[in-house]
Design an enzyme around this catalytic site. Structure first.
Site, PDB file in Angstrom:
ATOM      1  N   CYS A 109     -15.911   6.741 -17.244  1.00 19.86           N
ATOM      2  CA  CYS A 109     -14.656   7.416 -16.859  1.00 19.86           C
ATOM      3  C   CYS A 109     -13.631   6.306 -16.628  1.00 19.86           C
ATOM      4  CB  CYS A 109     -14.859   8.254 -15.605  1.00 19.86           C
ATOM      5  SG  CYS A 109     -16.360   9.274 -15.610  1.00 19.86           S
ATOM      6  N   ALA A 110     -13.129   5.704 -17.696  1.00 14.38           N
ATOM      7  CA  ALA A 110     -12.584   4.351 -17.618  1.00 14.38           C
ATOM      8  C   ALA A 110     -11.082   4.233 -17.352  1.00 14.38           C
ATOM      9  CB  ALA A 110     -12.916   3.589 -18.901  1.00 14.38           C
ATOM     10  N   GLY A 114      -8.580  -0.557 -15.000  1.00 11.44           N
ATOM     11  CA  GLY A 114      -8.725  -1.656 -14.039  1.00 11.44           C
ATOM     12  C   GLY A 114     -10.152  -2.169 -13.965  1.00 11.44           C
ATOM     13  N   ARG A 138      -4.696   9.577 -21.287  1.00 14.09           N
ATOM     14  CA  ARG A 138      -5.209   8.495 -20.448  1.00 14.09           C
ATOM     15  C   ARG A 138      -6.041   7.515 -21.264  1.00 14.09           C
ATOM     16  NH1 ARG A 138      -5.610   8.666 -15.087  1.00 14.09           N
ATOM     17  NH2 ARG A 138      -7.837   8.155 -15.052  1.00 14.09           N
ATOM     18  N   CYS A 231     -12.998   7.345  -5.154  1.00 16.85           N
ATOM     19  CA  CYS A 231     -11.939   6.937  -4.227  1.00 16.85           C
ATOM     20  C   CYS A 231     -11.662   8.088  -3.264  1.00 16.85           C
ATOM     21  CB  CYS A 231     -10.674   6.509  -4.972  1.00 16.85           C
ATOM     22  SG  CYS A 231      -9.965   7.777  -6.053  1.00 16.85           S
TER      23      CYS A 231
END
Length: 456
Positions: A109-110, A114, A138, A231
């Protein structure tokens, strides 16, 4: 800052005595970070030309905090790929994945890239890095960031985890699942994440994360390492997901993730299972360090089927097709890119020398993009320029990074300079940033139109 009421109620219940400090962290400005791209410059060399006020990030070897009023994204060194602007806590993930040169790595899921570019730097151009993103827009941003950082050994795909797992069973040495999540850890930086959050969304994310992990597990070799990160603070998406996965996959175990000062451990009482081994996972909290919220778990696959007899994408056999490319190399480079050549349309690539087949996959970047075969000529790509050093090019034109000439080049303007005819590698204070083609003492600008500076 307006936080969702259900979120604060939930966090107060979870954190109890820590909650006032946690809540107070939202009154502070978020920490800003950049990570030096060691594919293009060493940390020591970057510090010698550094135009910013930097402080070391303790948990990231190449990471630095920068001042809140500074704008490194508007500096030519950013366009040259000398660093990646990355949230400080997020840098811990690439450090914990710790890929080795020569390995086969998947970032499932790149986007936006980053963690992908962090891992690529650690691989030092050796091995295979597959960076996947399910959302097309994306995935395009991901591909652009891989190009900017001068990465040669990456393939960018735009696929579902299910289709990839059918293609690559038991294939990768290490896999990163930086899972889509409810984003609670980004509330301080992202108003949209706050606006979209709900308890129902947390539950939906946990279900999706379990599904992604299922497919990732199939693609990992026996003995391989799977790093799961989010996150978000939500235990349902963190300890709960990991505990549920481990209970249904006896061939996996949780390894202790490396911690640093300010890092915390996962909470067993939040997993819903008193026997859970989730205290080996780590949490990053905004009230305990300079960074946003993150959760990281390291899973080791102890057993699994070894897959052999894989189909391989066949390299280009008729090298006569490449005569214009070889003429370009002879006339304009001091090195010759080597590897397996592939043509995708009229675009020429070198794929990593691995047993991989791309047939049937949605691929945005199938390796190192060298350029385009035009009628009776070869036009080098921007990706090729950004992956070269000044020693690799026969002709170079160096400009001070903060000069008017550098700004003019980045705006797409023609510059005076050069001798004879040929492709000049343009340099920002010694580091590649793009191409210009010389004719009659003029450097015709080949900086991509979509990347050109506007109104600056």
């Amino acid at each position: 800052m307006d936080l969702p009421k259900d979120f604060t109620t939930k966090m107060q219940s979870l954190l109890q005595d820590e909650f006032p400090d946690f809540l107070q962290s939202y009154a502070r400005e978020p920490a800003q970070g950049l990570r030096v791209n060691t594919l293009k410059i060493t940390v020591d060399d970057f510090k010698r030309i550094d135009p910013f006020t930097l402080r070391k990030i303790p948990w990231a070897e190449e990471g630095f905090f920068y001042g809140g009023l500074e704008r490194p994204g508007k500096h030519p060194f950013h366009d040259a790929g000398l660093y990646y602007i990355q949230e400080p806590s997020a840098m811990a993930v690439g450090e914990i994945v710790a890929p080795e040169p020569g390995e086969k790595i998947l970032d499932l899921c790149a986007a936006p890239g980053g963690k992908t570019t962090h891992m690529a730097a650690k691989m030092n151009g050796e091995g295979l890095l597959v960076a996947n993103e399910i959302h097309p827009a994306r995935a395009k941003i991901l591909s652009q960031n891989i190009e900017r950082m001068g990465i040669r050994n990456a393939i960018v795909t735009n696929e579902t985890p299910e289709r990839l797992s059918n293609k690559f069973p038991g294939y990768f040495d290490r896999i990163l699942v930086d899972a889509p999540c409810s984003g609670e850890g980004m509330f301080r930086k992202d108003p949209e994440a706050r606006a979209e959050w709900s308890l129902e969304q947390v539950a939906r994310c946990a279900i999706r994360q379990q599904d992604i992990l299922e497919h990732a597990a199939k693609m990992l070799k026996a003995g391989g390492r799977l790093v799961y990160s989010t996150c978000t603070f939500s235990p349902e998406e963190n300890e709960g997901v990991i505990n549920s996965f481990i209970r249904s996959h006896p061939e996996f175990l949780i390894e202790t993730a490396d911690g640093y000062k300010g890092f915390s451990r996962g909470r067993k009482e939040w997993s819903g299972d008193t026997e859970a081994d989730v205290e080996k996972t780590i949490r990053l909290w905004p009230h305990k360090l300079e960074g946003e919220g993150h959760f990281i778990a390291v899973l080791r696959k102890t057993d699994g089927e070894e897959i052999t007899g894989r189909n391989i994408t066949k390299p280009l056999k008729d090298k006569g097709i490449l005569k214009d490319y070889y003429r370009f190399v002879k006339e304009n480079l001091q090195m010759e890119p080597s590897g397996n050549f592939y043509l995708f349309g009229d675009h020429l690539y070198i794929l990593p020398e691995e047993d991989i087949s791309l047939k049937g996959l949605k691929v945005l970047r199938p390796g190192w993009h060298l350029g385009t075969l035009k009628k009776n000529r070869f036009e080098p790509s921007h990706a090729l320029a950004l992956s070269l050093t000044k020693k690799d090019a026969a002709f170079t034109w160096n400009l001070p990074a903060e000069s008017a000439e550098m700004a003019a080049y980045l705006k797409g303007e023609t510059l005076n300079g050069g001798e004879g005819k040929g492709w000049y590698l343009m340099l920002a204070q010694g580091y590649s940033i793009g191409w210009a083609k010389c004719a009659n003492g003029l450097l015709k600008n080949h900086y991509p139109k979509g990347l050109r500076w506007k109104g600056m």
